[in-house]
Scaffold this motif. Structure first.
Motif, mmCIF file in Angstrom:
data_model
loop_
_atom_site.group_PDB
_atom_site.id
_atom_site.type_symbol
_atom_site.label_atom_id
_atom_site.label_comp_id
_atom_site.label_asym_id
_atom_site.label_seq_id
_atom_site.Cartn_x
_atom_site.Cartn_y
_atom_site.Cartn_z
ATOM 1 N N LEU A 108 30.982 -22.349 29.549
ATOM 2 C CA LEU A 108 31.058 -21.303 30.199
ATOM 3 C C LEU A 108 29.722 -21.020 31.185
ATOM 4 C CD1 LEU A 108 32.346 -18.572 27.908
ATOM 5 C CD2 LEU A 108 33.700 -20.038 29.437
ATOM 6 N N TYR B 270 34.611 -21.956 34.562
ATOM 7 C CA TYR B 270 35.365 -22.334 33.178
ATOM 8 C C TYR B 270 35.423 -24.289 33.559
ATOM 9 C CZ TYR B 270 36.178 -17.571 32.762
ATOM 10 O OH TYR B 270 36.196 -16.426 32.797
ATOM 11 N N LEU C 117 40.173 -18.286 31.803
ATOM 12 C CA LEU C 117 40.356 -18.661 30.526
ATOM 13 C C LEU C 117 41.742 -19.061 30.014
ATOM 14 C CD1 LEU C 117 38.806 -19.820 28.106
ATOM 15 C CD2 LEU C 117 38.805 -17.330 27.279
ATOM 16 N N ILE D 153 29.683 -12.942 26.501
ATOM 17 C CA ILE D 153 30.971 -13.423 26.281
ATOM 18 C C ILE D 153 31.968 -12.707 25.554
ATOM 19 C CG2 ILE D 153 29.906 -15.730 26.593
ATOM 20 C CD1 ILE D 153 29.979 -16.093 23.695
ATOM 21 N N HIS E 264 35.435 -13.051 26.541
ATOM 22 C CA HIS E 264 36.240 -14.282 26.256
ATOM 23 C C HIS E 264 36.556 -14.450 24.698
ATOM 24 C CE1 HIS E 264 33.862 -14.413 29.824
ATOM 25 N NE2 HIS E 264 34.628 -15.302 30.440
#
Length: 384
Positions: free
Chosen positions: A18, A27, A46, A113, A116
């Motif tokens: 990342l 990505y 993602l 993050i 994610h």
């Protein structure tokens, strides 16, 4: 035991890169194994990345770009508090390399993050660790230096160099080969997971349960595959063993059928033998009253020196006359012939006299001729 422990360490991983720049994130993923490294793959988001890679692999997130801080400080128990000053260390993710005197570290806020991480959790991926910066490469260095966006070097197990490079190169030369930044970092990350005593510390303790889940997942695959192999081999062996038994049974049945046929044949032959013996006995050929019996008994004893001219078995009692019943002497046998001497004749008479059915033997005539042979005539009287 070390082999057993190494089974649960990942042999290949998907390193998820990342890279943050001005509020945007790119990505990319690099799948790396012990003996093979795939090409770096780029994705727009993602979800597409996870769809392409699947959720059976072990994942590791490596973060770079803006929002990542890297420092080298003296190793103290509270070095994290000194780095973030007024923040909460639990809100940051640290990647460190510690030589017991100095520590090189990269860190960033976890919220960078968090979205994610939530998506990875929803997809039930095996996320084993999170790292940032160039710190993981320290695992590969042994009294040598390498230059990424930071210049790193070790000497006698100590941090010799950790400073920002004047310019970032697209590839680095390390141990007689060229590597991209992602390849050298991925190699270092996998080396850390394979190491018995990891030197790189990823201090997000929330991932400990994920590591345990992955270990159990690998155990299930190994034991499951082993069980399937054992079951398959058992079925395979049982199949051939059953065929072997079936062939043996078929062969035994064939042998049994042949034996039954032979037994039936023997039984038929025995019945035939009994029937023929009964036929012979009923015919009287073995009886002492049967004509051929006497002829056979006498014929077996005739010496070579005697020539038979005439043998009358049950001779007529008188001449045959018309309209008169023919009668025979049923107890007499008349034999005429020639012999070379009386001794041979005497021996023959003595031998025949031993028959059970002979009552007496009479020499009726004995006449020697000019050719040294004598004519004889004997009468055998039978027992009643």
């Amino acid at each position: 035991m070390s082999f057993y422990n190494n089974i649960w360490r990942p042999r290949k991983m998907a390193i998820l890169f990342l890279h943050f720049t001005s509020g945007e994130v790119s990505y990319s993923v690099l799948k790396i194994g012990l003996n093979k490294t795939n090409e770096l793959e780029q994705f727009y988001n993602l979800p597409d990345l996870l769809k392409g890679m699947g959720n059976n692999l072990a994942y590791h997130i490596h973060v770079s770009g803006s929002g990542i801080l890297s420092r080298k400080v003296e190793f103290l128990p509270a070095f994290k508090e000194q780095l973030i000053i007024s923040g909460n260390p639990n809100e940051f993710i640290f990647t460190t390399f510690n030589d017991d005197s100095d520590v090189a570290t990269s860190f960033f806020r976890k919220e960078l993050i968090q979205v994610h991480l939530n998506l990875l959790t929803e997809n039930k991926t095996h996320l084993l660790g999170i790292s940032s910066g160039a710190i993981p490469v320290f695992n590969l260095l042994e009294n040598e230096a390498i230059e990424l966006d930071y210049k790193l070097g070790t000497k006698n197990g100590k941090i010799d160099c950790f400073e920002r490079a004047s310019e970032s190169k697209e590839s680095v030369f390390w141990r007689e080969d060229f590597y991209s930044h992602q390849e050298i970092i991925s190699k270092a990350i996998l080396e850390n997971y394979r190491s018995k005593v990891p030197s790189e510390v990823y201090e997000d303790h929330s991932l400990e349960s994920a590591k345990e889940n992955y270990r159990q997942f690998v155990q299930f695959k190994v034991y499951g595959a082993s069980s399937l192999v054992v079951i398959f081999m058992s079925l395979f062996i049982n199949y051939f063993y059953q065929n072997h038994l079936n062939n043996n049974i078929a062969e035994l049945e064939q042998n049994l059928m042949m034996s039954n046929d032979n037994l039936a044949l023997l039984d038929r032959l025995d019945q035939e033998k009994i029937r023929k013996e009964q036929l012979i006995n009923g015919a009287g050929v073995t009886s002492s009253l049967f004509l051929s019996y006497y002829l056979d008994e006498i014929g077996k004893t005739v010496p070579k020196q005697i020539q038979l001219h005439e043998l009358k078995l049950f001779p007529l009692d008188g001449k045959i006359k018309n309209k008169q019943k023919v009668t025979v002497k049923q107890e007499q046998i008349l034999i005429e012939g020639t012999t070379i001497g009386n001794e041979v004749l005497d021996n023959w008479i003595e031998k025949m006299d031993r028959f059970e059915w002979v009552r007496s033997i009479e020499l009726l005539n004995y006449l020697e001729g000019s050719d040294h042979r004598a004519e004889f005539k004997i009468l055998i009287n039978q027992n009643n």
